[in-house]
Structure formats: C-alpha cells, structure tokens
Design a protein around this motif. Structure first.
Motif, PDB file in Angstrom:
ATOM      1  N   CYS A   1       0.801  -1.161  -0.027  1.00 30.17           N
ATOM      2  CA  CYS A   1       0.073  -0.015  -0.083  1.00 30.17           C
ATOM      3  C   CYS A   1       0.987   1.190   0.030  1.00 30.17           C
ATOM      4  CB  CYS A   1      -0.881   0.039   1.219  1.00 30.17           C
ATOM      5  SG  CYS A   1      -1.824   1.505   1.408  1.00 30.17           S
ATOM      6  N   ILE A   2       0.609   2.226  -0.891  1.00 31.20           N
ATOM      7  CA  ILE A   2       1.223   3.333  -0.916  1.00 31.20           C
ATOM      8  C   ILE A   2       0.608   4.323  -0.181  1.00 31.20           C
ATOM      9  CG2 ILE A   2       2.750   2.832  -2.819  1.00 31.20           C
ATOM     10  CD1 ILE A   2       0.665   4.684  -4.466  1.00 31.20           C
TER      11      ILE A   2
ATOM     12  N   CYS B   1      -2.139   5.853  -0.700  1.00 34.90           N
ATOM     13  CA  CYS B   1      -2.688   7.190  -1.515  1.00 34.90           C
ATOM     14  C   CYS B   1      -3.936   7.670  -1.220  1.00 34.90           C
ATOM     15  CB  CYS B   1      -2.531   6.751  -3.039  1.00 34.90           C
ATOM     16  SG  CYS B   1      -3.889   5.440  -3.359  1.00 34.90           S
ATOM     17  N   GLY B   2      -4.819   6.864  -0.352  1.00 36.02           N
ATOM     18  CA  GLY B   2      -5.991   7.276  -0.081  1.00 36.02           C
ATOM     19  C   GLY B   2      -7.071   7.307  -1.176  1.00 36.02           C
TER      20      GLY B   2
ATOM     21  N   CYS C   1      -8.682   4.591  -2.357  1.00 36.77           N
ATOM     22  CA  CYS C   1      -9.809   3.476  -1.882  1.00 36.77           C
ATOM     23  C   CYS C   1     -10.787   4.347  -0.835  1.00 36.77           C
ATOM     24  CB  CYS C   1      -9.128   2.404  -1.223  1.00 36.77           C
ATOM     25  SG  CYS C   1      -7.941   2.870   0.197  1.00 36.77           S
TER      26      CYS C   1
ATOM     27  N   CYS D   1      -7.381   0.568  -6.504  1.00 34.44           N
ATOM     28  CA  CYS D   1      -6.163   0.760  -5.674  1.00 34.44           C
ATOM     29  C   CYS D   1      -4.933   0.522  -6.750  1.00 34.44           C
ATOM     30  CB  CYS D   1      -6.196  -0.576  -5.082  1.00 34.44           C
ATOM     31  SG  CYS D   1      -4.741  -0.813  -4.146  1.00 34.44           S
TER      32      CYS D   1
HETATM   33  S1  SF4 Z   1      -5.895   2.677  -2.580  1.00 28.18           S
HETATM   34 FE1  SF4 Z   1      -5.757   2.350  -0.501  1.00 28.18          FE
HETATM   35  S2  SF4 Z   1      -5.142   0.432  -0.541  1.00 28.18           S
HETATM   36 FE2  SF4 Z   1      -4.448   0.760  -2.176  1.00 28.18          FE
HETATM   37  S3  SF4 Z   1      -2.696   1.841  -2.297  1.00 28.18           S
HETATM   38 FE3  SF4 Z   1      -3.907   3.424  -1.987  1.00 28.18          FE
HETATM   39  S4  SF4 Z   1      -4.421   3.949   0.027  1.00 28.18           S
HETATM   40 FE4  SF4 Z   1      -3.214   1.831  -0.178  1.00 28.18          FE
END
Ligand code: SF4
Ligand code: SF4
Length: 494
Positions: free
Chosen positions: A362-363, A365-366, A368, A411
């Motif tokens: 998981c990076i 990124c937010g 989701c 994601c």
């Molecule tokens: S979408 Fe959510 S689970 Fe996927 S990398 Fe971004 S924060 Fe992590």
C-alpha cells in the motif's frame, strides 16, 4: 469521485450490449438440477423421491423455518436423483439438488391468469412464500419475510448499476405495464405512503417505457438516478432517493423503507395469481460469448446450456463469472445450475479483466477511501484484517462494507481489498456464532447445575419432612403406649 446521494462510487463503462436484443427463451435442458437452497434462509427437505413423476409447478421441498422458501418443478418430468452437488458459492460448499429429467418439455408452468389479487397482507404472505419468491436482485432474501413489516416508502430498484448486467433493463423495456400494476399491489399490501421506481440515467429506453406505462399517474414516481456504481445498492439507493441514511448495524425497515428489485415485484404479482417462481431473466455478456443477450431461463438449467443459447463461446475465455465484474463470483466451470439469485453470466476475455495478479504494498494514496460508498477506510481495514485485529475491524465499521469492490478498482497497488473484507466478515461471523454457541452452552450448564441443586434441596427437604413425620409417629406411639400402660395400672388398682 464525489457525487449526489451517497459518498464515493465510480463511473464505470456500461457494456450493456446484452440489452440490445429482445428477451429470448432459453431451451429446456435434458436435465434440470434444482438446488434446494436458493435463498438466504434454511434449505428445507425434499418432498419428492427419486423415480417420482412431477408436474410443472409441483412443490419439491418443504421446511418449518419461518425463513424457508420452497422450490418448484419448472416443467413436467421425473425425478432422476436427489443428491449433493457443489454450489456456486465462495465457500465451495455442496448442497442438495433435486434432479429432474423433463419428459414433456412443452408442459411448463403456465403464465398468470385470472382476476387481480384483492386480499390483504395476511392472505398474501403465505401465497408469496408458497410460490417460492426470494429476492431476484442477487441477495435472495425471502420476500414474505421482507413484506411482513409495513413501511412508509417502497422503492422499486431498477438501477442496474453493475456493468454488463442487463436483465432488469430488458424487463423494464418489455414488461413495464405489468410491473406498474404489480407495484401498486405491493404498495397496497405494505400500506406505503410513497412509492417510486428508480432507474439509472443511462437506461434511457427503460425510462421511456416506464414513463409511458405510468402515463399521467401520480401514485408512483419515476426517479432517474445518477449512473454511478453502486447506485443499485440498497443503502445507496435509499440515501439517493429519500435522503435518509440507514444507520450502521440497522436495516432499511428500521427507517421505514423497503427496496424491492423490479423482477421480484413481478414475481410477487405472479405468486398472487397462483404462479410459482420457476424461471428468471439472466443476461449473458462479455467478449467471450457470441451473441450477448437476456434470456428467460428455467431454474436448474446448467449455465453451459444458457451459454449455448447465446451462440456459445467466442474466444478463449479468461474468466467465467456469475454476477457482475465488480461483485460477481468467478467460477471454475459452466456446469452450475441457474438459481433464483443468478442474474448474470459473464464470459470475460483477457482485456476485460480488472487489474494484474501481483499485489504491491500500500502506498497510502487514499484513493480507496475516496471511492468507498460506505464511508470506510479500506486501507486501514486491510491492515487490521491482515494483522488479525478483529476488535479494530469492528470499531472501524467492517460490517458496513457492502463488498462493492470500488476500492479494488482504484487501488494502484492492486491489493485484493474486497476479497479480504469478505473473508474477514465471514471469520467474524463464525467467531460470533462460536461465541453464541459457547454462551448457550454456558447457560445450559448453569441452568443444569441450578436444576440439580434445586432437586438435591427438594430431596433433602422431603427426607427431613419424612424424618420429622417418623419422629412424630414414634413420639405418638410412645405416648399411646404410656397412656395404655397407665390405663392398665389404674385398672389393676381398682
Ligand atoms: S488505494 Fe488504498 S490500499 Fe490501495 S495503495 Fe492507495 S491507500 Fe493503499
Ligand atoms: S468493498 Fe467495502 S471497503 Fe471497499 S469500497 Fe466497497 S464498501 Fe468500501
């Protein structure tokens, strides 16, 4: 991707090619395998035997559970077996099937006839249950159970939000007049103050058909909702239509709303005309099928027969899916039977598969969290689930996850988020049921101990009473003997 009504969600390419042709009839197969369990409830017991002849529409199962829903023979034939077969379910469990070999394929259940149903809810509920009606939108809740509670709002769900699925779209285009009549009937039974039919904005032909069927009527509203996935989700639709939010851990009925899939409304109308649920509409789509379309299929028909009715396979199919590409279930073969909750079969090619198979870390990124229609933090839930922190999962609202897979879709690390949440919810459910079983066992043990103690005390009291009785008897005998001796003595003296 914010929008109106509910938070998050996604605008997905529609792929409604299956809606382009009129509903076609899928031929009866040589063998129907009808699962006993096709609804959310108990399986029941078969009430036919191998070798027995059955008529079209004959009841095949029975049960005592209030949430039991029977199954019926879609055509006349002979029961060739009653056996366990694998179910199309993530658990890969097996379940009982009644296998029927049709002997008069033309003898199928007749369409409805006779005057409209005039009775009240008390007469309607047993008829709906006995006709085997369960939700046809996918969840399979027993409809008689849902209808047992009156509501202010009845929302007819025609918002078919998953890509590729088109059976409700075709139903609305071709059966809108009957649907409106049946919606009035359901509304009367529920005593709902308000009723609307919700259709997604991209389904323009369905909207026209319903508008025409409604004519100038004002008792049922037509509500055109945003074409945003998962608009057809029960909670999301309620929020979009009424502005009310179903609180976490509560049900739509707790806020006086019922959402009913449009196909289920027609099944209720059929049931109240004496026609059991033995068929349903299923869309067949994806680049792997020759002629995508919507088919009227007898329950128990093998998927392979339905795919054949759609012209057969076109290219090497990478994935066979029951349901839509977002929430559907990948299947390992096409021999599973069509059941009440199966609204779509997808044959996906390489280009239609979402994402790659290798997950990356998981990076943060937010993305989701931004698309989650339930307002959850999927990255946090994923972390808690992998760490086995069940209490944190519950605190962060895992139960509110509707497994829509919006988080998977966005994601960038291709993490299998919704699959993880499904697994975590099942584990929590198992844990809770184990805790309930342990609590029941504890209560049973304690009440047995109390009973044994009470019985011991009662026995002691009885013994004590007996002893007192004996002692009193002895005392009396002594007194009598003494009195007798004294009387003798007095007699001798005189
Ligand atoms: S979408 Fe959510 S689970 Fe996927 S990398 Fe971004 S924060 Fe992590
Ligand atoms: S699968 Fe669950 S966590 Fe993921 S977006 Fe849907 S509701 Fe939110």
């Amino acid at each position: 991707m914010p929008g109106e009504g509910f938070p998050g969600g996604l605008r997905l390419p529609a792929h409604k090619e299956a809606a382009a042709r009129p509903i076609a009839l899928c031929p009866l197969p040589r063998e129907l395998a009808i699962p006993l369990l096709q609804h959310a409830g108990s399986e029941g017991r078969p009430r036919v035997e191998p070798g027995q002849a059955v008529l079209a529409g004959e009841v095949l199962s029975c049960g005592d559970d209030p949430r039991f829903v029977p199954i019926h023979a879609p055509c006349a034939g002979r029961v060739s077996a009653i056996e366990q077969r694998p179910l199309p379910h993530p658990s890969r469990l097996s379940g009982w099937h009644v296998v029927i070999k049709p002997d008069h394929p033309e003898h199928i259940v007749s369409p409805r006839r006779g005057p409209p149903f005039e009775g009240g809810i008390e007469q309607a509920l047993p008829l709906i249950r006995d006709a085997g009606v369960a939700g046809l939108g996918g969840a399979g809740f027993p409809t008689h159970d849902k209808l047992a509670h009156s509501r202010d709002w009845l929302i007819l769900n025609g918002a078919e939000c998953e890509p590729y699925i088109a059976c409700d779209d075709r139903l609305l285009r071709e059966r809108a007049v009957q649907l409106i009549d049946d919606a009035r009937l359901v509304r009367r039974l529920l005593q709902a103050q308000r009723c609307c039919i919700a259709i997604e904005q991209p389904m323009q032909e369905a909207i026209s058909a319903v508008r025409q069927a409604l004519a100038d009527a004002s008792d049922i509203e037509l509500r055109v909702v945003d074409g945003r996935y998962p608009q057809g989700g029960e909670r999301q639709l309620i929020q979009a239509i009424t502005g009310r939010e179903v609180p976490r851990g509560r049900l739509p009925r707790d806020i006086g709303v019922m959402v009913m899939n449009v196909a289920t409304v027609l099944a209720v109308g059929d049931a109240l005309s004496g026609v059991p649920l033995t068929r349903r509409l299923v869309s067949v789509a994806g680049s792997g099928v020759q002629q995508p379309g919507v088919f009227d299929v007898a329950l128990g028909t093998p998927m392979a027969v339905l795919i054949e009715a759609a012209g057969g396979y076109r290219e090497p199919v990478k994935r066979l899916v029951m349901g839509g590409p977002m929430m559907g279930l990948a299947l390992e073969h096409d021999q599973y039977p069509i059941s009440k909750s199966c609204n779509s079969i997808l044959l996906l090619g390489e280009a239609e598969l979402l994402g790659v198979s290798t997950a990356l870390p998981c990076i943060r990124c937010g993305d989701c969290a931004e698309v989650c229609p339930a307002g959850l933090l999927p990255q946090q839930l994923f972390h808690f689930s992998r760490a086995g922190q069940e209490a944190r999962l519950e605190q962060h609202g895992l139960e509110a996850c509707i497994e829509c897979a919006c988080c998977d879709y966005v994601c960038p690390s291709q993490l299998p988020l919704s699959a993880e949440f499904r697994y975590a919810k099942q584990s929590l459910a198992v844990r809770r049921s184990e805790q309930r079983a342990a609590e029941l066992a504890r209560q049973r043990f304690e009440s047995r101990q109390q009973r044994l103690q009470r019985q011991a005390e009662e026995r002691t009291q009885k013994l004590e009473a007996k002893r007192r009785q004996v002692a009193q008897g002895n005392e009396m005998q002594k007194l009598l003997a003494r009195a007798k001796a004294q009387a003798h003595k007095q007699g001798d003296e005189t």
